[in-house]
Write an enzyme that holds these catalytic residues in place. Structure first.
Site, PDB file in Angstrom:
ATOM      1  N   ARG A  82      29.335  25.994  49.394  1.00  0.00           N
ATOM      2  CA  ARG A  82      30.003  24.923  48.662  1.00  0.00           C
ATOM      3  C   ARG A  82      30.390  23.806  49.607  1.00  0.00           C
ATOM      4  NH1 ARG A  82      34.570  24.823  44.285  1.00  0.00           N
ATOM      5  NH2 ARG A  82      34.879  22.586  44.201  1.00  0.00           N
ATOM      6  N   ARG A  91      28.471  22.274  41.921  1.00  0.00           N
ATOM      7  CA  ARG A  91      28.837  23.177  42.989  1.00  0.00           C
ATOM      8  C   ARG A  91      28.093  24.492  42.911  1.00  0.00           C
ATOM      9  NH1 ARG A  91      33.930  23.006  40.637  1.00  0.00           N
ATOM     10  NH2 ARG A  91      33.719  20.803  41.008  1.00  0.00           N
ATOM     11  N   ASP A  94      32.376  28.079  42.351  1.00  0.00           N
ATOM     12  CA  ASP A  94      33.755  27.696  42.112  1.00  0.00           C
ATOM     13  C   ASP A  94      34.509  28.969  41.738  1.00  0.00           C
ATOM     14  OD1 ASP A  94      35.873  25.938  41.733  1.00  0.00           O
ATOM     15  OD2 ASP A  94      35.309  25.470  39.667  1.00  0.00           O
ATOM     16  N   ASP A  96      38.310  30.149  40.701  1.00  0.00           N
ATOM     17  CA  ASP A  96      39.653  29.674  40.345  1.00  0.00           C
ATOM     18  C   ASP A  96      40.559  30.844  40.012  1.00  0.00           C
ATOM     19  OD1 ASP A  96      38.991  26.946  40.483  1.00  0.00           O
ATOM     20  OD2 ASP A  96      38.291  26.921  38.400  1.00  0.00           O
TER      21      ASP A  96
HETATM   22  N1  ROI Z   1      31.605  22.916  32.795  1.00  0.00           N
HETATM   23  C1  ROI Z   1      31.288  24.200  32.543  1.00  0.00           C
HETATM   24  N2  ROI Z   1      30.585  24.488  31.439  1.00  0.00           N
HETATM   25  N3  ROI Z   1      31.644  25.201  33.393  1.00  0.00           N
HETATM   26  C2  ROI Z   1      32.356  24.938  34.523  1.00  0.00           C
HETATM   27  O1  ROI Z   1      32.691  25.876  35.282  1.00  0.00           O
HETATM   28  C3  ROI Z   1      32.727  23.607  34.804  1.00  0.00           C
HETATM   29  N4  ROI Z   1      33.432  23.267  35.919  1.00  0.00           N
HETATM   30  C4  ROI Z   1      33.765  22.010  36.195  1.00  0.00           C
HETATM   31  C5  ROI Z   1      33.422  20.869  35.269  1.00  0.00           C
HETATM   32  C6  ROI Z   1      32.649  19.798  36.022  1.00  0.00           C
HETATM   33  C7  ROI Z   1      34.738  20.298  34.768  1.00  0.00           C
HETATM   34  N5  ROI Z   1      32.638  21.310  34.137  1.00  0.00           N
HETATM   35  C8  ROI Z   1      32.318  22.601  33.899  1.00  0.00           C
HETATM   36  O2  ROI Z   1      34.446  21.737  37.299  1.00  0.00           O
END
Ligand code: ROI
Length: 159
Positions: A82, A91, A94, A96
């Site tokens: 990343r 990315r 991610d 979270d």
């Molecule tokens: N959209 C989807 N479908 N899944 C994500 O994990 C995700 N993550 C983001 C943004 C760009 C807001 N859109 C996303 O960070």
């Protein structure tokens, strides 16, 4: 020991493979047990012009403190390539922290519950698979959030 829920997302470099690799790393975290993993879901990015995302949610039982867990998750993100080039950009991975027990955390590096989880189908539906009876720290049942967030646009991948 506290139960934390982690949202996983990827939209680059074979997203499903990125999620599988990340789960293997979560399984190896110190003082932590990977307790459950949802199905993988595919959906359009919330931002136009990006590749589609694969998402999943994992449950961890951990003795780590929230910021220790955050450090560990960020190390996994970095190892999987990343690059923090642009905020909200595509990315490879991610990770979270969605929830950490019933804690409310408001620190510069970490906000828990994750501030937009209640609006995001790609978080709520996988979370419901592994924690149907969950209540958020403010007392709202997960079922109530689901009822306000259509499944629309999510595609559940069968393993
Ligand atoms: N959209 C989807 N479908 N899944 C994500 O994990 C995700 N993550 C983001 C943004 C760009 C807001 N859109 C996303 O960070």
């Amino acid at each position: 020991m506290e139960r934390a829920y982690i949202g996983l997302g990827s939209n680059l470099a074979e997203p499903a493979e990125q999620l599988r690799q990340a789960l293997a790393r979560l399984q190896q975290l110190p003082r932590t047990c990977l307790a459950a993993v949802s199905s993988f879901y595919v959906s359009d990015s919330l931002l136009p012009g990006q590749p589609r995302y694969s998402n999943a949610v994992a449950a961890l039982d951990t003795e780590l403190q929230p910021l220790q867990l955050l450090d560990a998750l960020q190390a996994i993100e970095l190892d999987q390539g990343r690059e923090r080039v642009e905020r909200w950009g595509p990315r490879t991975l991610d990770l979270d922290i969605l929830l950490f027990g019933q804690r409310l955390i408001d620190e510069p590096r970490l906000h828990v519950p994750h501030y937009q989880m209640h609006l995001r189908a790609f978080v709520l539906y996988p979370l419901a698979e592994i924690a149907a009876d969950l209540e958020l720290p403010d007392g709202r049942p997960l079922g109530e959030l689901l009822a306000a967030c259509p499944f629309e646009g999510l595609e559940r991948l069968t393993p």
